[in-house]
Design a protein around this motif. Structure first.
Motif, mmCIF file in Angstrom:
data_model
loop_
_atom_site.group_PDB
_atom_site.id
_atom_site.type_symbol
_atom_site.label_atom_id
_atom_site.label_comp_id
_atom_site.label_asym_id
_atom_site.label_seq_id
_atom_site.Cartn_x
_atom_site.Cartn_y
_atom_site.Cartn_z
ATOM 1 N N ARG A 116 33.170 18.691 -23.425
ATOM 2 C CA ARG A 116 32.854 20.030 -23.600
ATOM 3 C C ARG A 116 34.357 20.716 -23.851
ATOM 4 N NH1 ARG A 116 28.548 23.729 -24.858
ATOM 5 N NH2 ARG A 116 28.931 25.597 -23.598
ATOM 6 N N THR A 117 34.461 21.335 -25.278
ATOM 7 C CA THR A 117 35.685 21.667 -25.304
ATOM 8 C C THR A 117 35.490 23.533 -25.353
ATOM 9 O OG1 THR A 117 34.905 21.870 -27.847
ATOM 10 C CG2 THR A 117 36.271 19.968 -27.065
ATOM 11 N N SER A 118 34.267 23.827 -25.122
ATOM 12 C CA SER A 118 34.105 25.211 -24.929
ATOM 13 C C SER A 118 34.709 25.677 -23.732
ATOM 14 C CB SER A 118 32.573 25.735 -25.030
ATOM 15 O OG SER A 118 32.404 27.139 -24.664
ATOM 16 N N ASN A 122 29.049 23.952 -19.289
ATOM 17 C CA ASN A 122 27.651 23.854 -19.464
ATOM 18 C C ASN A 122 27.201 23.564 -17.984
ATOM 19 O OD1 ASN A 122 25.189 22.780 -19.952
ATOM 20 N ND2 ASN A 122 25.556 21.918 -21.962
ATOM 21 N N GLN A 131 33.826 18.438 -18.688
ATOM 22 C CA GLN A 131 34.043 19.768 -18.908
ATOM 23 C C GLN A 131 35.461 20.104 -19.247
ATOM 24 O OE1 GLN A 131 31.518 21.999 -19.088
ATOM 25 N NE2 GLN A 131 30.125 21.750 -17.357
ATOM 26 N N GLN A 134 39.074 22.913 -23.566
ATOM 27 C CA GLN A 134 40.053 23.284 -24.419
ATOM 28 C C GLN A 134 39.643 22.768 -26.112
ATOM 29 O OE1 GLN A 134 44.091 22.913 -23.121
ATOM 30 N NE2 GLN A 134 42.996 22.433 -21.139
ATOM 31 N N THR A 135 40.003 23.229 -27.047
ATOM 32 C CA THR A 135 39.768 22.928 -28.002
ATOM 33 C C THR A 135 40.578 21.679 -28.674
ATOM 34 O OG1 THR A 135 41.619 24.604 -29.166
ATOM 35 C CG2 THR A 135 39.140 25.241 -28.828
ATOM 36 N N GLU A 178 31.683 17.263 -34.092
ATOM 37 C CA GLU A 178 31.813 18.436 -33.172
ATOM 38 C C GLU A 178 30.873 19.102 -33.306
ATOM 39 O OE1 GLU A 178 35.660 21.155 -32.416
ATOM 40 O OE2 GLU A 178 35.552 20.100 -34.476
ATOM 41 N N ASP A 180 28.338 22.761 -31.256
ATOM 42 C CA ASP A 180 28.102 23.577 -30.181
ATOM 43 C C ASP A 180 29.049 23.437 -29.067
ATOM 44 O OD1 ASP A 180 25.701 24.475 -31.810
ATOM 45 O OD2 ASP A 180 24.531 22.369 -30.937
ATOM 46 N N GLY A 181 30.479 23.573 -29.320
ATOM 47 C CA GLY A 181 31.346 23.631 -28.412
ATOM 48 C C GLY A 181 31.573 22.124 -27.741
ATOM 49 N N GLU A 182 31.291 20.993 -28.359
ATOM 50 C CA GLU A 182 31.254 19.724 -27.782
ATOM 51 C C GLU A 182 31.926 18.804 -28.699
ATOM 52 O OE1 GLU A 182 28.173 18.109 -25.831
ATOM 53 O OE2 GLU A 182 27.638 19.778 -24.657
#
Length: 252
Positions: A116-118, A122, A131, A134-135, A178, A180-182
């Protein structure tokens, strides 16, 4: 005696891994053997296709065991799902040739790792992804991943520093997607060493955040030293997707 092949799904969060341990009954193999032994009235050994670490999940783990002929596959299937904990399920059962061995005859295994990069966690899937928050530079990670594909000595990516057996394995593909923020990383190979997928993932993350160059992968493989590779990514992001048997299921 009949030989049965089963496919098992489990949420590994509260378990100490697949393999039976003397110190605890919180293992996947232990729970399966407990239910089957109660059904049969004698100890039953369940042979898994491989071990998953503590906290790692599976949707397509494969195992086999032998039971007396008076039990039908349907009876065994129903009994297992009736008595197993709610975080373990047998999704398929099939009577197979007596010579079938879930570990020795596996030709490919596929693992999925979710990052999870967002920066927004989640919360509903927190047990099933890393989790990170970070990008990451996915293009650099893809370049590094391609250098790891093929047949290599993966000693640098083995969590067992005292490994006596061969550490040569073949990775058929490493695919990064990549959305949805993942970031999802799909690993397909003929087998994986202890913690190997998690160490590969930690190393690719270090590439993605600029701490390693993609071009450094060949030297890292050549080093054959665990300390040269990246950190071990946490277990909750990892899931065993499927195990392939060439004569039965076709290649992935």
């Amino acid at each position: 005696m009949k030989n049965y092949k089963i496919t098992v799904s489990y949420d590994g969060t509260r378990y100490k891994g697949w393999q039976v341990l003397k110190s605890t009954d919180a293992t996947i193999q232990g729970k399966l053997q407990m239910v089957l032994s109660a059904l049969a009235g004698h100890p039953v050994e369940v042979i898994g296709s491989g071990r998953t670490d503590a906290g790692v999940h599976a949707i397509g783990q494969v195992a086999n065991f032998h039971l007396d002929e008076h039990f039908s596959a349907e009876e065994i299937f129903e009994d297992l799902n009736r008595h197993l904990p709610e975080d373990i399920a047998v999704t398929k059962i099939k009577e197979v040739d007596d010579r079938f061995h879930s570990r020795y005859q596996a030709v490919e295994k596929t693992y999925r790792y979710r990052i999870r990069t967002s920066p927004v966690p989640n919360v509903f899937e927190r047990k099933f992804l890393y989790q990170y928050g970070q990008t990451l530079d996915v293009d650099k990670m893809k370049k590094a991943a391609q250098a790891l594909v093929g047949t290599h000595d993966f000693a640098s990516f083995c969590g067992n520093r005292h490994m006596k057996k061969s550490t040569v394995r073949t990775i058929f593909s490493i695919d990064l997607v990549e959305r949805d923020g993942e970031i999802e990383i799909l690993y397909c190979g003929n087998g994986f060493l202890q913690n190997m997928v998690r160490i590969l993932t930690g190393t690719l993350i270090e590439v993605g955040r600029g701490e390693r160059a993609p071009e450094s992968m060949p030297a890292l493989l050549k080093a054959k030293e665990r300390k040269q590779a990246g950190y071990t990514a946490p277990p909750q992001g990892l899931r065993l997707e499927k195990v392939t048997y060439e004569t039965m299921d076709g290649r992935c």
